[in-house]
Design a protein around this motif. Structure first.
Motif, PDB file in Angstrom:
ATOM      1  N   THR A 177       1.068  -1.330   0.134  1.00 46.35           N
ATOM      2  CA  THR A 177      -0.169  -0.290   0.014  1.00 46.35           C
ATOM      3  C   THR A 177       1.174   1.036   0.106  1.00 46.35           C
ATOM      4  OG1 THR A 177      -1.688  -1.204   1.192  1.00 46.35           O
ATOM      5  CG2 THR A 177      -1.877   1.319   1.126  1.00 46.35           C
ATOM      6  N   HIS A 179       1.522   4.854   0.298  1.00 47.73           N
ATOM      7  CA  HIS A 179       0.951   6.063   1.215  1.00 47.73           C
ATOM      8  C   HIS A 179       1.890   7.480   0.983  1.00 47.73           C
ATOM      9  CE1 HIS A 179      -0.606   4.043   4.606  1.00 47.73           C
ATOM     10  NE2 HIS A 179       0.472   3.279   4.235  1.00 47.73           N
TER      11      HIS A 179
ATOM     12  N   TYR B  10      -8.658  -9.502  -0.153  1.00 43.92           N
ATOM     13  CA  TYR B  10      -7.446 -10.241   0.337  1.00 43.92           C
ATOM     14  C   TYR B  10      -6.395  -8.900   0.309  1.00 43.92           C
ATOM     15  CZ  TYR B  10      -3.202 -11.792  -1.955  1.00 43.92           C
ATOM     16  OH  TYR B  10      -1.593 -11.939  -2.543  1.00 43.92           O
ATOM     17  N   ARG B  14      -3.319  -9.609   3.184  1.00 40.20           N
ATOM     18  CA  ARG B  14      -1.471  -9.021   3.125  1.00 40.20           C
ATOM     19  C   ARG B  14      -1.678  -8.368   3.234  1.00 40.20           C
ATOM     20  NH1 ARG B  14      -1.141  -5.687  -2.100  1.00 40.20           N
ATOM     21  NH2 ARG B  14      -1.545  -3.523  -1.267  1.00 40.20           N
ATOM     22  N   GLU B  18       1.188  -8.723   7.644  1.00 44.18           N
ATOM     23  CA  GLU B  18       1.974  -7.920   7.607  1.00 44.18           C
ATOM     24  C   GLU B  18       2.248  -7.334   8.934  1.00 44.18           C
ATOM     25  OE1 GLU B  18       1.844  -4.045   4.452  1.00 44.18           O
ATOM     26  OE2 GLU B  18       2.281  -5.790   3.247  1.00 44.18           O
ATOM     27  N   ALA B  34      -6.322   2.171   8.560  1.00 44.71           N
ATOM     28  CA  ALA B  34      -5.058   3.115   8.457  1.00 44.71           C
ATOM     29  C   ALA B  34      -3.298   2.162   7.511  1.00 44.71           C
ATOM     30  CB  ALA B  34      -4.552   3.970   9.690  1.00 44.71           C
ATOM     31  N   MET B  35      -4.017   0.550   7.698  1.00 42.46           N
ATOM     32  CA  MET B  35      -2.753   0.144   7.519  1.00 42.46           C
ATOM     33  C   MET B  35      -2.177   0.075   5.869  1.00 42.46           C
ATOM     34  SD  MET B  35      -1.553  -3.572   9.301  1.00 42.46           S
ATOM     35  CE  MET B  35      -0.274  -3.470   8.187  1.00 42.46           C
ATOM     36  N   LEU B  36      -4.520   0.485   5.047  1.00 42.87           N
ATOM     37  CA  LEU B  36      -4.692   0.759   3.900  1.00 42.87           C
ATOM     38  C   LEU B  36      -4.604   1.584   2.992  1.00 42.87           C
ATOM     39  CD1 LEU B  36      -6.868  -2.530   4.059  1.00 42.87           C
ATOM     40  CD2 LEU B  36      -4.882  -2.688   2.585  1.00 42.87           C
ATOM     41  N   ARG B 102       4.987 -15.088  -3.812  1.00 46.12           N
ATOM     42  CA  ARG B 102       4.248 -14.763  -3.218  1.00 46.12           C
ATOM     43  C   ARG B 102       3.362 -15.361  -2.619  1.00 46.12           C
ATOM     44  NH1 ARG B 102       4.949  -9.462  -0.621  1.00 46.12           N
ATOM     45  NH2 ARG B 102       2.588 -10.069  -0.601  1.00 46.12           N
ATOM     46  N   GLU B 103       2.487 -16.621  -3.128  1.00 47.13           N
ATOM     47  CA  GLU B 103       1.684 -17.492  -2.107  1.00 47.13           C
ATOM     48  C   GLU B 103       2.313 -18.986  -2.348  1.00 47.13           C
ATOM     49  OE1 GLU B 103      -0.732 -16.717  -0.566  1.00 47.13           O
ATOM     50  OE2 GLU B 103      -0.746 -14.532  -0.864  1.00 47.13           O
TER      51      GLU B 103
END
Lengths: 213, 213
Positions: A177, A179, B10, B14, B18, B34-36, B102-103
């Motif tokens: 993400t 910012h 998704y 993710r 994190e 907030a993280m997003l 990634r997966e």
DNA sequence: AAATGTGAAGAGGTTCACAGCG
DNA sequence: CGCTGTGAACCTCTTCACATTT
């Protein structure tokens, strides 16, 4: 113009150019819907196109040439864009090739990477630079658009530096993400996310089949 | 579960992984928002998560571990998926690396290309095959998912053959509309289209700034 | 007759406001 | 008191039905 219409407009643009190549000079909203596999209704197409001005003729259809031109104008494809690519691994390389081959108005103007074996090599005449002076190089090259093809942990720093260099739109392939305070348009493409959309529906399809049985 | 929620789920998945890595074991809907980058509201997050079952504790937040697990389940990430990649140029190569890194549940099971210099070479133990027996190879390898990274003119034929081989979900990077009769889930990623979404908004931003002046 | 253009109805998703619970 | 859970209001986009034009 409303938000979700933009991807549709690009789809029309692409389909119309194909129609033109195959020799047509006019098309109806139904014909265009058919070209797009009926994923968009003819009504929707008419609504979208009528919002761009009076482009169709009743009882007749649309003349392709002026329509393609108008779509290109609305999509911003009638001016040149200078693109900075950060991360020149397989993904960055693929994007560089792809972008320039599809739309002639996109010019790769600078390329960055951190790998010593890539720095100093050239692609289409553009020398891959290390990231130390990204801001100034991007600014001097007049880049409007940045493409982030770096690993996730490096994405935020890259985005900030591109923004500092004057980039106002970013296509981000890193699963992170971003910012940004400045008015930068960010479009995220999350490949793992796209895959999991598929797996969700595959799983859901299995579940509903079991429920039926 | 409603359609547009899946990409959000998704994103949560993710972000939560994190958060876990950075030492957290619980999180609130506000914290996750907030993280997003507040691109998703906390209300939206609560609506989405409550649809998956009672996972939060009022006055407290969500325990990350069970949430990640539930999200992985809903997204279909708790089972193995076998992926066929058609087109092993820069893009195909990038996707192979990206998807598997990634997966861990995604396994590249077969790779195809038409370039003689690629056919017979191996990537991670998988030998690149020519396309002549795609249907049987894909079927024998038990591929559920196909990735199309070929030029646009070859995309339709590739899609049809993947479907014949039993693939029920396709991630298509070729700028072409795929027509498939069978119940195959198709997700198109149009890179040139994404670029033109950016250029549209850049142009629109310029236009509105001029209008203000 | 054929196809566009469009106001009105409808559907779908998001936001609000607050009840409910720890 | 803090944060989740959720019915209701709201809003946006899509679809419908049909008037309109060639």
């Amino acid at each position: 113009m409303i938000d979700p219409a933009i991807p549709r407009l690009y789809a029309y643009h692409r389909a119309l150019r194909e129609a033109k190549v195959s020799g047509k000079s006019t098309i109806t909203s139904h014909g265009l819907a058919a070209m797009l596999g009926h994923s968009i209704s003819s009504t929707q197409i008419r609504k979208d196109l009528s919002a761009l001005g009076t482009l169709g003729r009743r009882g007749f259809g649309y003349a392709i040439d002026p329509l393609v031109e108008q779509l290109a104008f609305v999509l911003g494809l009638e001016q040149d864009w200078r693109v900075a690519i950060v991360g020149f691994g397989y993904l960055g390389h693929a994007l560089a090739t792809f972008i320039t081959s599809r739309e002639s108005r996109f010019k790769i103007a600078s390329i960055f990477d951190v790998a010593p074996e890539l720095i100093g090599t050239a692609w289409q005449g553009i020398v891959v630079a290390d990231t130390s002076n990204m801001e100034t190089i991007v600014q001097d090259a007049g880049c409007n658009i940045g493409v982030i093809a770096v690993p996730a942990p490096a994405a935020q720093a890259t985005a900030s530096r591109l923004a500092s260099g004057g980039v106002r739109a970013i296509l981000n392939f890193a699963p992170a993400t971003l910012h940004l305070r400045a008015p930068v348009i960010v479009r995220n493409i999350d490949l793992a996310g796209e895959m999991s959309i598929l797996t969700h529906w595959l799983t859901a399809a299995d579940a509903s089949r079991e429920a039926e049985a």
